[in-house]
Scaffold this active site. Structure first.
Site, PDB file in Angstrom:
ATOM      1  N   GLU A  12      -5.490   1.606   3.240  1.00  0.00           N
ATOM      2  CA  GLU A  12      -5.155   2.222   4.513  1.00  0.00           C
ATOM      3  C   GLU A  12      -4.074   1.362   5.140  1.00  0.00           C
ATOM      4  O   GLU A  12      -4.058   0.138   4.947  1.00  0.00           O
ATOM      5  CB  GLU A  12      -6.375   2.326   5.424  1.00  0.00           C
ATOM      6  CG  GLU A  12      -7.525   3.135   4.848  1.00  0.00           C
ATOM      7  CD  GLU A  12      -7.129   4.543   4.435  1.00  0.00           C
ATOM      8  OE1 GLU A  12      -6.251   5.139   5.095  1.00  0.00           O
ATOM      9  OE2 GLU A  12      -7.692   5.058   3.445  1.00  0.00           O
ATOM     10  N   HIS A 162     -10.223   8.721   4.507  1.00  0.00           N
ATOM     11  CA  HIS A 162      -9.201   7.815   5.036  1.00  0.00           C
ATOM     12  C   HIS A 162      -9.791   6.472   5.470  1.00  0.00           C
ATOM     13  O   HIS A 162      -9.241   5.812   6.352  1.00  0.00           O
ATOM     14  CB  HIS A 162      -8.403   8.454   6.174  1.00  0.00           C
ATOM     15  CG  HIS A 162      -7.661   9.685   5.760  1.00  0.00           C
ATOM     16  ND1 HIS A 162      -6.708   9.678   4.768  1.00  0.00           N
ATOM     17  CD2 HIS A 162      -7.759  10.967   6.186  1.00  0.00           C
ATOM     18  CE1 HIS A 162      -6.243  10.901   4.609  1.00  0.00           C
ATOM     19  NE2 HIS A 162      -6.875  11.704   5.445  1.00  0.00           N
TER      20      HIS A 162
END
Length: 199
Positions: A12, A162
């Site tokens: 990320e 995510h």
């Protein structure tokens, strides 16, 4: 030669939907990685670390919403150099692996961060794009996102999309559809390609 293990990495990074963080200035803020056995396609170990960004130290509201990573988590995290050292120490406990990711974003982001931080790339193994491989193996018309691939397999996404470690774990769940014999339960608008399809 067939690898003994599959290293699955999902990063990320800092981001913004308003253009304040350019693609060239994005920095990794989470390493999520799992090591899966090539013999039974099961996870044998995991690694996770947040990283403190320096170019854009304050996460944007968009980034926090997208990743669920909060400011306090990166503020107290190690810098890239130290996180990579810990990652490398974990990584090389496992022999003969290949570097797998969903698409080529993670491969390119790692290269970018290593260059910016003047740190040698910790992963010297061959890189493979699992999104491309699953599209070919399942004979799909187009490449699916990770969430779509999980849906097409008939599975339910586990954890938070995510988030690096959760994405890596879910990618590992798709290994039987890439390197094994499992086939997608659903095809709908990802219907199989045909050889007589017009070009």
């Amino acid at each position: 030669m067939k690898p003994d293990n599959y290293l699955i990495i999902d990063f990320e990074a800092t981001c913004c939907d308003q253009g304040s963080v350019s693609r060239e200035h994005m920095e990794i803020i989470e390493i999520g990685a799992v090591m899966a056995s090539a013999h039974n396609l099961e996870i044998i170990s995991e690694f996770q670390s947040f990283i403190r960004p320096v170019r854009h130290p304050n996460l944007t509201p968009f980034c926090k919403s997208l990743t669920s990573i909060q400011q306090a988590e990166v503020d107290s995290a190690p810098l890239f150099h130290d996180a990579v050292l810990a990652f490398k120490k974990w990584l090389y406990q496992y022999p003969n692996f290949i570097f797998c990711s969903w698409g080529d974003y993670d491969y390119k982001q790692l290269e970018q961060d290593c260059l910016f931080n003047k740190v040698p790339n910790p992963v010297s193994a061959q890189h493979v794009d699992l999104k491309k491989l699953i599209t070919e193996k399942q004979n799909l018309m187009r490449k699916p996102g990770l969430g779509e691939a999980i849906r097409l397999s008939g599975l339910t996404f586990e954890g938070k999309h995510h988030r690096g470690i959760d994405d890596a774990r879910n990618i590992a769940r798709l290994l039987p559809y890439i390197y094994g014999t499992e086939t997608f339960k659903i095809k709908d608008n990802y219907r199989p390609r045909t050889t007589n399809r017009s070009k």
